[in-house]
Design a protein around this motif. Structure first.
Motif, PDB file in Angstrom:
ATOM      1  N   ALA A  23       4.925   1.502  -3.804  1.00  0.00           N
ATOM      2  CA  ALA A  23       6.186   2.194  -3.343  1.00  0.00           C
ATOM      3  C   ALA A  23       7.199   1.183  -3.041  1.00  0.00           C
ATOM      4  CB  ALA A  23       5.919   3.199  -2.355  1.00  0.00           C
ATOM      5  N   CYS A  24       6.590  -0.028  -2.247  1.00  0.00           N
ATOM      6  CA  CYS A  24       7.683  -0.851  -1.796  1.00  0.00           C
ATOM      7  C   CYS A  24       8.418  -1.506  -2.862  1.00  0.00           C
ATOM      8  CB  CYS A  24       6.650  -1.746  -0.893  1.00  0.00           C
ATOM      9  SG  CYS A  24       7.684  -2.937   0.054  1.00  0.00           S
ATOM     10  N   TYR A  25       7.479  -1.877  -3.815  1.00  0.00           N
ATOM     11  CA  TYR A  25       8.081  -2.538  -5.155  1.00  0.00           C
ATOM     12  C   TYR A  25       9.114  -1.738  -5.682  1.00  0.00           C
ATOM     13  CZ  TYR A  25       5.153  -6.575  -5.541  1.00  0.00           C
ATOM     14  OH  TYR A  25       4.425  -7.776  -5.431  1.00  0.00           O
ATOM     15  N   ARG A  26       9.083  -0.398  -5.801  1.00  0.00           N
ATOM     16  CA  ARG A  26       9.999   0.569  -6.457  1.00  0.00           C
ATOM     17  C   ARG A  26      11.231   0.582  -5.587  1.00  0.00           C
ATOM     18  NH1 ARG A  26       8.062   3.953 -10.690  1.00  0.00           N
ATOM     19  NH2 ARG A  26       6.209   2.900 -11.432  1.00  0.00           N
ATOM     20  N   LEU A  27      11.046   0.561  -4.421  1.00  0.00           N
ATOM     21  CA  LEU A  27      12.103   0.617  -3.251  1.00  0.00           C
ATOM     22  C   LEU A  27      13.188  -0.402  -3.485  1.00  0.00           C
ATOM     23  CD1 LEU A  27      10.480   2.326  -0.322  1.00  0.00           C
ATOM     24  CD2 LEU A  27      12.229   3.177  -1.574  1.00  0.00           C
ATOM     25  N   ARG A 240       9.508  10.136   0.637  1.00  0.00           N
ATOM     26  CA  ARG A 240      10.148  11.396   0.237  1.00  0.00           C
ATOM     27  C   ARG A 240      11.333  11.342  -0.768  1.00  0.00           C
ATOM     28  NH1 ARG A 240       9.639  12.768   5.659  1.00  0.00           N
ATOM     29  NH2 ARG A 240      11.946  12.713   5.870  1.00  0.00           N
ATOM     30  N   LYS A 241      12.202  10.413  -0.617  1.00  0.00           N
ATOM     31  CA  LYS A 241      13.383  10.000  -1.443  1.00  0.00           C
ATOM     32  C   LYS A 241      12.717   9.592  -2.763  1.00  0.00           C
ATOM     33  CE  LYS A 241      17.772   7.469  -1.892  1.00  0.00           C
ATOM     34  NZ  LYS A 241      18.769   6.673  -1.203  1.00  0.00           N
ATOM     35  N   LEU A 242      11.738   8.633  -2.848  1.00  0.00           N
ATOM     36  CA  LEU A 242      10.972   8.134  -3.957  1.00  0.00           C
ATOM     37  C   LEU A 242      10.459   9.124  -4.881  1.00  0.00           C
ATOM     38  CD1 LEU A 242      10.929   5.358  -5.136  1.00  0.00           C
ATOM     39  CD2 LEU A 242       8.640   4.780  -3.982  1.00  0.00           C
ATOM     40  N   ASP A 243       9.618   9.906  -3.986  1.00  0.00           N
ATOM     41  CA  ASP A 243       8.719  10.981  -4.794  1.00  0.00           C
ATOM     42  C   ASP A 243       9.789  11.901  -5.528  1.00  0.00           C
ATOM     43  OD1 ASP A 243       6.519   9.713  -3.956  1.00  0.00           O
ATOM     44  OD2 ASP A 243       6.173  11.251  -2.357  1.00  0.00           O
ATOM     45  N   ARG A 244      10.826  12.148  -4.910  1.00  0.00           N
ATOM     46  CA  ARG A 244      11.855  13.175  -5.807  1.00  0.00           C
ATOM     47  C   ARG A 244      11.999  12.595  -7.333  1.00  0.00           C
ATOM     48  NH1 ARG A 244      13.830  14.044  -0.289  1.00  0.00           N
ATOM     49  NH2 ARG A 244      15.584  12.490  -0.824  1.00  0.00           N
ATOM     50  N   THR A 245      12.245  11.282  -7.429  1.00  0.00           N
ATOM     51  CA  THR A 245      12.551  10.902  -8.785  1.00  0.00           C
ATOM     52  C   THR A 245      11.590   9.890  -9.538  1.00  0.00           C
ATOM     53  OG1 THR A 245      13.809   8.997  -7.836  1.00  0.00           O
ATOM     54  CG2 THR A 245      15.109  11.181  -8.116  1.00  0.00           C
ATOM     55  N   ASP A 246      10.481   9.300  -8.385  1.00  0.00           N
ATOM     56  CA  ASP A 246      10.035   7.975  -9.123  1.00  0.00           C
ATOM     57  C   ASP A 246       8.443   8.257  -8.792  1.00  0.00           C
ATOM     58  OD1 ASP A 246      10.048   5.821 -10.663  1.00  0.00           O
ATOM     59  OD2 ASP A 246      10.860   4.369  -8.775  1.00  0.00           O
ATOM     60  N   ALA A 247       7.726   9.243  -9.026  1.00  0.00           N
ATOM     61  CA  ALA A 247       6.508   9.533  -8.126  1.00  0.00           C
ATOM     62  C   ALA A 247       5.261   8.848  -9.076  1.00  0.00           C
ATOM     63  CB  ALA A 247       6.188  11.085  -8.077  1.00  0.00           C
ATOM     64  N   ASP A 248       5.658   8.269 -10.191  1.00  0.00           N
ATOM     65  CA  ASP A 248       4.390   7.550 -10.830  1.00  0.00           C
ATOM     66  C   ASP A 248       3.809   6.329 -10.335  1.00  0.00           C
ATOM     67  OD1 ASP A 248       6.922   6.236 -11.751  1.00  0.00           O
ATOM     68  OD2 ASP A 248       5.879   6.044 -13.890  1.00  0.00           O
ATOM     69  N   TYR A 249       4.534   5.732  -9.545  1.00  0.00           N
ATOM     70  CA  TYR A 249       3.968   4.555  -8.735  1.00  0.00           C
ATOM     71  C   TYR A 249       2.872   4.712  -8.169  1.00  0.00           C
ATOM     72  CZ  TYR A 249       5.130   6.805  -4.023  1.00  0.00           C
ATOM     73  OH  TYR A 249       5.136   7.645  -3.059  1.00  0.00           O
ATOM     74  N   LYS A 250       2.354   6.080  -8.025  1.00  0.00           N
ATOM     75  CA  LYS A 250       0.991   6.499  -7.393  1.00  0.00           C
ATOM     76  C   LYS A 250      -0.195   6.555  -8.204  1.00  0.00           C
ATOM     77  CE  LYS A 250       3.198   9.619  -4.342  1.00  0.00           C
ATOM     78  NZ  LYS A 250       3.242  11.118  -3.624  1.00  0.00           N
ATOM     79  N   LEU A 251       0.043   6.105  -9.574  1.00  0.00           N
ATOM     80  CA  LEU A 251      -0.912   6.195 -10.444  1.00  0.00           C
ATOM     81  C   LEU A 251      -1.879   5.053 -10.573  1.00  0.00           C
ATOM     82  CD1 LEU A 251       1.114   7.595 -13.374  1.00  0.00           C
ATOM     83  CD2 LEU A 251      -0.268   8.762 -11.866  1.00  0.00           C
TER      84      LEU A 251
END
Length: 251
Positions: A23-27, A240-251
């Protein structure tokens, strides 16, 4: 790009760390702080072993997932097999900090335009904004020695860092240490803002500096602002902001 899940190979604690680091990388990518594939964020893995997670070299930050992160030991040997390499320069800088600072669970390093610009200024970070006061309360500098792939630079970097949580790598960029991934992200957000503000202010005329006594009291001010939670205060909202558009970081 399909990457096999490693969730079944790691502890629940490590998996959560992987999710937060991805998530940090995506942010970082979303905030425009990435430099193609050339900077790094590392996190210490829970447990007695000196293992940490770092990005798979060659992936853009917006591609990184929890499973694609590479787990390495202090010698940069992979602990879990991965098809991706690790950047030697990234390993030198991050392993140096992790070795010297048991309190640094996360180390975040950037090459942003504002960060590199201030790193090249002889004055360094100036006390001219509220953001800069948080940085100046725990700031160190390390002189440029070329691309950091030589292990002999590590003792000098460690000595320069000392107990500081913010570091200007001269002619290179910015580095922060955090007791958590959330703390490191908030620290870099503040550091980057201080640098951008400084460059903008320098273009506009004579500067007004913050009184040194105010800098001395900034730790208490940060504690009050975040209810004593530090980066953990803002991290849930960022997720929450990331999950609205970019939730595949959790895979």
């Amino acid at each position: 790009m399909e990457i096999a899940s490693v969730q079944h190979l790691v502890s629940p604690e490590e998996w959560q760390l992987r999710v937060d680091l991805a998530a940090c990388y995506r942010l970082v990518a979303r905030h425009g702080w990435s430099d193609l594939v050339f900077t790094h964020i590392s996190a210490r893995v829970p447990g007695p072993e000196h293992h940490f997670l770092i990005n798979p070299y060659g992936l853009m930050f917006e591609e990184i997932t929890a499973s694609s992160l590479v787990k390495v030991d202090r010698h940069c040997d992979k602990v879990i097999d991965s098809p991706f390499p690790v950047n030697p320069a990234g390993f030198v800088i991050h392993s140096a900090v992790h070795e010297a600072r048991e309190d640094a669970q996360c180390v975040l390093h950037t090459h942003t335009r504002a960060g590199v610009a201030v790193s090249a200024q002889k004055c360094g970070v100036l006390p001219i904004s509220q953001q800069s006061t948080f940085v100046l309360a725990s700031l160190a500098y390390h002189g440029y020695e070329g691309v950091a792939f030589r292990a002999e630079e590590k003792p000098r970097l460690q000595a320069d860092l000392g107990a500081a949580n913010f570091m200007v790598l001269r002619n290179h960029g910015l580095l922060v240490c955090g007791s958590s991934i959330a703390d490191a992200f908030l620290a870099m957000y503040t550091f980057e803002a201080a640098c951008r503000i400084q460059l903008a202010a320098q273009a506009g005329g004579e500067l007004t500096q913050v009184h040194p006594e105010i800098v001395k009291g900034v730790a208490e001010a940060m504690r009050v602002q975040t209810g004593g939670m530090g980066g953990k205060f803002v991290w849930p909202a960022l997720i929450r902001k990331l999950d609205r558009t970019d939730a595949d970081y959790k895979l």
